[in-house]
Design a protein around this motif. Structure first.
Motif, short mmCIF file in Angstrom:
data_model
loop_
_atom_site.label_atom_id
_atom_site.label_comp_id
_atom_site.label_asym_id
_atom_site.label_seq_id
_atom_site.Cartn_x
_atom_site.Cartn_y
_atom_site.Cartn_z
N ARG A 50 14.87 10.36 -21.62
CA ARG A 50 15.54 10.97 -20.62
C ARG A 50 14.69 11.31 -19.40
O ARG A 50 15.17 11.13 -18.08
N LYS A 51 13.47 11.74 -19.63
CA LYS A 51 12.59 11.85 -18.45
C LYS A 51 12.49 10.74 -17.50
O LYS A 51 12.16 10.73 -16.34
N ARG A 52 12.17 9.53 -18.25
CA ARG A 52 11.83 8.27 -17.78
C ARG A 52 13.17 7.73 -16.67
O ARG A 52 12.93 7.35 -15.61
N ASN A 105 0.87 -1.41 0.05
CA ASN A 105 -0.05 0.11 0.05
C ASN A 105 0.94 1.28 -0.01
O ASN A 105 0.12 2.51 0.27
N ASN A 106 2.16 1.10 -0.26
CA ASN A 106 2.93 2.47 -0.29
C ASN A 106 3.33 2.39 -1.73
O ASN A 106 3.74 1.43 -2.51
N GLU A 107 3.11 3.79 -2.22
CA GLU A 107 3.63 3.76 -3.60
C GLU A 107 5.22 4.18 -3.85
O GLU A 107 5.79 4.93 -3.12
N VAL A 108 5.65 3.37 -4.47
CA VAL A 108 7.24 3.30 -4.77
C VAL A 108 7.33 4.03 -5.90
O VAL A 108 8.52 4.82 -5.97
N TYR A 109 6.71 3.89 -7.25
CA TYR A 109 7.00 4.70 -8.43
C TYR A 109 5.77 5.07 -8.86
O TYR A 109 4.64 4.16 -8.90
N HIS A 110 5.52 6.27 -9.47
CA HIS A 110 4.39 6.65 -10.35
C HIS A 110 5.11 7.54 -11.68
O HIS A 110 5.52 8.36 -11.50
N LEU A 111 5.42 6.67 -12.73
CA LEU A 111 6.11 7.12 -13.81
C LEU A 111 5.05 7.33 -14.85
O LEU A 111 4.30 6.43 -15.47
N LYS A 112 4.89 8.73 -15.16
CA LYS A 112 4.08 8.96 -16.33
C LYS A 112 4.73 9.14 -17.74
O LYS A 112 6.12 8.64 -17.84
N LYS A 113 3.83 8.93 -18.58
CA LYS A 113 4.17 8.80 -20.00
C LYS A 113 5.23 9.87 -20.46
O LYS A 113 4.73 11.04 -20.17
N SER A 114 6.23 9.81 -21.07
CA SER A 114 7.35 10.55 -21.16
C SER A 114 8.32 10.27 -22.18
O SER A 114 8.32 9.22 -22.85
N ASN A 115 9.48 11.01 -22.32
CA ASN A 115 10.68 10.51 -23.23
C ASN A 115 11.55 9.84 -22.48
O ASN A 115 11.62 9.87 -21.20
#
Length: 617
Positions: A206-208, A194-204
């Motif tokens: 380098r940003k990823r 129940n702990n958020e470790v990653y929230h990766l949004k759509k990106s390029n």
């Protein structure tokens, strides 16, 4: 005689196949996420409980499955990816063998919900150990949700071989990062307990990379871009000054699939030749695109090893590409034949004008063998002789060359290097019965002969036992920091530190705050200094990732080993007589003085008869 060969039941065959496909919870994560990507998902959520041992759930918004496909997906060798053997040499998908779901269902409780976009209702299937317990129509969102519960519930021996939750979580995060790095245009979400470790949004790309490894990674990256007839190379390498002692952030992707290749790694390291310190490893994120028919990815169950048709050409191209980028972005030294010569002029003189070159004159009457102290100064005018020739000549020179000397005012004075600085003394250090040899070993005399001690390994043993006693027996003492220290880590490393927070506090650390990319430390054990905090924590994380055994004292043993390795005297350190004596005495006061914390011998004894035998051959 009766026949002895028989066909295995499907559930037994599936359990055997699971031994290859499912080695640990991370294997399940990899297979399920890759299925979601192949289904065209644009958003993938991974939910974990107890490092995947209790629950692994993957939710996607892909195209989903029909009721028939949903049931058939759990059969062995059932796949939508290939139709004949020739398709194996033109693969553009992640999974293709059709063993993953069947293998997972054989060793866990599985619940599948799926719906296609045009269908009003979806399908729910529940399986326990290859046995389908129910299949029914349900209302669910478009895409697929698959939950894997109680992994290895029917193979307790395999479950007992799993490592601690921290180690298993590390493996899952590794798989998650690899897939997320390969597909920056897909959004990913990872929750653990129940702990958020990653929230990766759509990106390029380098940003990823920055989103996964922290904002400080952005300044380290050097772009790589090259296109040839046989390969396209894109991605980034880290600048040489950010190289690490451990191989960590090294990623190869071929056609968006993570691979391991010591051959290609050698090409990258070769490109850094002359730029890295000894023992350092460069970080890189390299994406290779090659024709699918030039590779074979079906040579290993995990599909992380690939066979290339033209390895030598790829090696040469990759090495040249990385080397070119390092030079192009002024990371590596280059020869500049178009250098502006005016850059050689000191800054303080750049705005001055009318500088004159001092005149060179010769005294034709000067005779070095004369005893007279005065001589006529050469001049274009009739000037009278000076009382001091030397003074006169210097005075005239200074008068005419003031602007010339101004060229070199305010420039750094270079002191001559003393000869003793160039050559390091190679003499041994002697103290009573102890000698230091090559700043690596201590030679001590004992009654029966001599003992040769490895100074670094011996100090590791001493520190290890001290730390272990302080952590487990005594109450560890802390020192409050005047100014709390803020240290940046990746999200996964922060999660790992947080998971062992109580153990670190038992060792003497005090924490103020945890964020997604940093940790604030307010106190440290009295046995370490502030400058060693980052080194110790990085070493501890590396040891946990490398699965240093942690069965005896939970993380206490790992921590004691990491602290000892980080803080021990290193090879090359010069010890004075008192330090040598203390190290020898402390070593032989240990409970197990003969081995280091990592099982290496700390000393070797040579008896007098063994020494005699050397010279009496």
């Amino acid at each position: 005689m009766s026949d002895i060969i028989q066909l295995l039941p499907d559930h037994v065959a599936n359990q055997i196949a699971a031994g290859e496909v499912v080695q640990r919870p991370a294997s399940v994560v990899k297979e399920l996420i890759e299925n979601s990507i192949d289904a065209g998902a644009t958003s993938i959520t991974l939910l974990l409980k107890d490092a995947g041992k209790t629950l692994i759930q993957v939710i996607d918004d892909g195209k989903g499955m029909s009721a028939t496909d949903a049931r058939l997906s759990f059969e062995r060798h059932a796949t939508s990816k290939i139709k004949d053997a020739q398709d194996l040499f033109n693969l553009n998908t992640k999974g293709f063998r059709g063993e993953a779901l069947a293998s997972i269902a054989a060793i866990a409780h599985v619940e599948l919900k799926t719906k296609q976009e045009d269908d009003e209702l979806g399908t729910q299937i529940k399986i326990e150990g290859s046995e389908i317990t129910s299949q029914e129509v349900v209302s669910t969102a478009k895409g697929t949700s698959i939950a894997v519960k109680n992994l290895f519930f029917n193979i307790p021996a395999r479950r007992n071989f799993l490592k601690s939750d921290t180690v298993e979580t590390r493996h899952i995060v590794d798989e998650f990062q690899r897939v997320a790095l390969a597909h920056p245009t897909i959004s990913f979400l990872l929750h653990h307990n129940n702990n958020e470790v990653y929230h990766l949004k759509k990106s390029n790309l380098r940003k990823r990379i920055v989103a996964i490894f922290g904002t400080k990674m952005n300044e380290k990256l050097v772009p790589i871009n090259e296109q040839t007839d046989i390969i396209t190379v894109n991605g980034f390498v880290a600048k040489p000054e950010f190289a690490k002692k451990k191989r960590g952030e090294q990623f190869f992707f071929v056609n968006n699939r993570f691979i391991k290749s010591s051959y290609l790694n050698h090409a990258v390291v070769n490109a850094f030749e002359g730029l890295l310190e000894s023992g350092s490893h460069p970080s890189y994120f390299l994406y290779l695109e090659v024709p699918p028919n030039t590779i074979d990815i079906n040579i290993h169950p995990t599909k992380t090893e690939i066979k290339f048709d033209n390895e030598k050409a790829l090696y040469a191209i990759l090495r040249a590409t990385v080397k070119h980028s390092l030079g192009q972005y002024n990371v590596a030294p280059v020869l500049d034949f178009d250098r502006d010569a005016t850059l050689d002029t000191p800054y303080d003189y750049s705005k001055k004008s009318n500088s004159s070159v001092p005149p060179i004159t010769v005294d034709p009457t000067f005779n070095p063998f004369k005893t007279e102290t005065n001589y006529k100064e050469p001049s274009n005018t009739n000037s009278s002789p000076k009382s001091s020739t030397t003074h006169s000549y210097q005075s005239n020179f200074k008068k005419d060359t003031g602007s010339w000397e101004a060229l070199y005012t305010n420039t750094e004075t270079i002191e001559p290097i003393q000869q003793e600085q160039l050559f390091e003394s190679e003499q041994e250090t002697e103290t009573g019965k102890t000698f230091q040899i090559q700043k690596k070993y201590l030679l001590s005399s004992i009654k029966s002969g001599v003992v040769l001690i490895h100074q670094s390994l011996a100090h590791q043993r001493v520190l290890y036992e001290e730390f272990l006693e302080n952590i487990t027996v005594k109450e560890a003492s802390s020192q409050q920091l005047l100014f709390p220290v803020n240290i940046s880590f990746s999200s996964s490393d922060i999660e790992m530190i947080y998971s062992i927070k109580s153990d670190l506090e038992s060792a003497g650390f005090m924490f103020d705050e945890f964020t997604k990319e940093s940790v604030v430390i307010a106190g440290i054990p009295t046995s370490i200094s502030e400058s060693q905090i980052t080194l110790i924590l990085e070493q501890l994380l590396d040891d946990i990732k490398l699965e240093v055994p942690d069965t005896s004292f939970s993380h206490f043993d790992v921590m004691a080993k990491s602290f000892a390795k980080s803080l021990a005297i290193k090879t090359g350190a010069s010890l004075n007589p008192k330090e040598q004596e203390n190290l020898v005495n402390n070593l032989f006061s240990c409970k197990e003085p003969n081995i280091s914390p990592f099982g290496k011998p700390t000393f070797k004894t040579l008896a007098l008869n063994e020494i005699d035998a050397i010279f009496n051959k």
